[in-house]
Design an enzyme around this catalytic site. Structure first.
Site: not given
Ligand code: PHB
Ligand code: APR
Length: 387
Positions: A72, A199, A291, A295, A383
Site C-alpha cells: 500500500h 481512518y 492499535p 504499531k 506510520y
Molecule cells: C487491522 O487491519 O486490523 C488494522 C489496521 C490498521 C490499524 C489497526 C488495525 O491501525
C-alpha cells in the site's frame, strides 16, 4: 533439559527470536501456555512497516509475505465527510504491506517446525528460579514436573504474562493509560470498500476500513468501554459503519456475514527497564500501544531484532555490551512509538465527557494535519516506522 535461551511465549516475538537465533546455531526452547491451534488462529492487526518486512526476509520467511502481502503506497483519512490522501510513497518514499499477523505467526510456526526447534505448548504454569545468575525454569507438562537450565530467559509472554513479575518492584517502573472507549471489530469475506485503508473521524468518533486481502475485509468502530458484544448483530454493525462513512463512498460498502467479531480495550503501557540480570522482556510483555497507529506487531519485532543481535554478539564475540544496552536502545523507539500511537488515538476518537477546549484543539490538530504538507510528512514517516 538445557538450552542457551529459554523463551516464554510463542507469539510473534518469541517465535521470531527463536528463528533468528537458530540461524546462528544458538539453541532455544519455547514454552507456551496455549495450544498450537490457538496460537495459529488468533486474529490480530495486519500492517507491516518496511523495516518489519526486511526483518522477515532476514529470518528467511518472506516467501508468502512477498507473494501474498498487498503493498500500500498510502492510506486515506476521512474527517467530517471529506476524504484526504496520505500518500506514503510521495511523502516519505516507501510503502507498508498489508499481511495479517495471523499469517506471520503461521509462517514462523511452519519454519520452526521444519528446523526442529523445540516448542512446548500447553504449559499452564511456569516458575523461574535463580534469575540473578544461572536461571532454572520449572514447569508442569502432561502432569509431570519438568525443568530447563538456561543461560538467559526471555519473556515474550505478552501483556498478561508472568515474566515481568520477576523484575523486583523497587527496580521496575510502570507507565500506563487506559482509554475510556474500545474498538468493535469484524472480519468478513467481502470485498474491501477501498484499495487503501481509511481512518475515519466523524461525529460518532473513530472508524477504520481495513483488509486482509482483496476479498477479506476488517472493519472497526469506536464503541463504549463496557460494550456487550451480544448487542451487536451483524446488521447493526453494518448499519452503524455505513453511517460513519463519508457520503461519497457509502454505496461501495459490501456487507456479509461476519467470520469474527470482537471488542478490544485500548491501552498504553510501558515497563522500564526491559531487562533484569538474566531476564529480558520483548514485545507486548514490556509495552502495549493502542492499535490506532498499527504499531503493536512492528514494535514487538523491532525489540526482537535488537535482542537477537545482542545474543549473537554475546555468543560469537563474547561481548555483553549490546545485552547491557538492550533496554535503553529499545525504550528509545518504544517511547517514540507511544507518542505517535497516542497522538493518532487522540485525534481520531471522540473522548466521552471531553471538555470543549480539548475538543476544539483536536479539531485544529486534524485540520493542521490535512492542510499542512509538513504535518503529513511527519505522519507518513511515523506510520512507516521512520522516526
Ligand atoms: C487491522 O487491519 O486490523 C488494522 C489496521 C490498521 C490499524 C489497526 C488495525 O491501525
Ligand atoms: N506461560 C507461557 N506462555 C504464556 C504465558 C505464560 N504464563 N502467558 C502468556 N503466554 C503466551 C500467550 O499465550 C501468547 O501466545 O505468550 C504469548 C504472547 O504473545 P503476544 O501476546 O502475541 O505477544 P508478542 O509475541 O509480544 O506479540 C506482539 O501481538 O498482541 C499483539 O499487538 C500485539 O501485534 C503485537 C504482537
Amino acid at each position: 533439559m538445557k538450552t542457551k535461551v529459554l523463551i516464554i511465549g510463542a507469539g510473534p516475538s518469541g517465535l521470531l527470536l527463536s528463528l533468528l537465533l537458530k540461524r546462528k546455531n544458538i539453541s532455544t526452547i519455547i514454552l507456551e501456555k496455549q495450544s498450537s491451534e490457538y496460537v495459529a488462529n488468533r486474529i490480530r492487526a495486519g500492517i507491516l512497516e518496511p523495516g518489519t518486512v526486511k526483518l522477515l526476509k532476514k529470518a528467511g520467511i518472506s516467501n508468502r509475505v512477498t507473494k501474498e502481502g498487498l503493498k500500500h503506497n498510502g492510506f486515506k483519512v476521512a474527517h467530517n465527510n471529506n476524504i484526504f490522501d496520505i500518500n506514503l510513497k510521495y511523502l516519505a518514499n516507501d510503502c507498508v504491506t498489508v499481511y495479517g499477523q495471523t499469517e506471520v505467526t503461521k509462517d514462523l510456526m511452519n519454519k520452526l517446525t521444519n528446523e526442529n526447534v523445540k516448542i512446548i505448548y500447553n504449559v499452564p504454569k511456569i516458575n523461574i528460579l535463580n534469575i540473578e545468575d544461572k536461571p532454572l525454569v520449572e514447569f508442569d507438562f502432561n502432569k509431570t514436573k519438568e525443568s530447563v537450565r538456561a543461560d538467559f530467559i526471555v519473556g515474550c509472554d505478552g501483556f498478561h504474562g508472568i515474566s515481568k513479575s520477576y523484575i523486583p518492584n523497587n527496580i521496575k517502573k510502570i507507565y500506563k493509560k487506559d482509554y475510556s472507549f474500545g474498538w468493535l471489530g469484524i472480519l468478513s469475506d467481502t470485498k474491501p470498500i477501498s484499495d487503501e485503508l481509511i481512518y475515519i473521524n466523524n461525529k460518532n468518533g473513530f472508524a477504520l476500513c481495513s483488509m486482509r486481502s482483496k476479498k477479506r475485509s476488517r472493519y472497526y468502530l469506536q464503541c463504549e468501554i463496557n460494550e456487550n458484544i451480544n448487542n451487536w448483530s451483524d446488521d447493526r454493525f453494518w448499519d452503524s459503519l455505513s453511517k460513519a462513512l463519508p457520503n461519497d463512498i457509502k454505496n461501495n460498502l459490501q456487507t456479509g456475514p461476519s467470520i469474527e467479531k470482537s471488542i478490544a480495550k485500548l491501552r498504553s503501557y510501558v515497563l522500564e527497564p526491559m531487562s533484569y540480570k538474566k531476564l529480558f522482556l520483548a514485545g507486548d510483555a514490556a509495552h502495549i500501544v493502542p492499535p490506532t497507529g498499527a504499531k503493536g506487531l512492528n514494535l514487538a519485532l523491532s525489540d526482537v531484532d535488537k535482542l537477537s543481535s545482542a545474543f549473537i554478539s554475546f555468543y560469537e564475540k563474547n561481548s555483553e555490551l549490546d545485552l547491557v544496552n538492550y533496554s535503553n536502545v529499545c525504550l528509545s523507539r518504544v517511547w517514540k512509538t507511544q507518542r505517535f500511537s497516542s497522538w493518532m488515538t487522540n485525534i481520531f476518537h471522540n473522548v466521552p465527557k471531553e471538555d470543549n477546549f480539548l475538543k476544539k484543539l483536536k479539531h485544529i490538530e486534524m485540520e493542521n494535519l490535512l492542510f499542512s504538507i509538513h504535518a503529513k510528512k511527519i505522519l507518513a514517516n511515523n506510520y512507516l516506522g521512520k522516526y
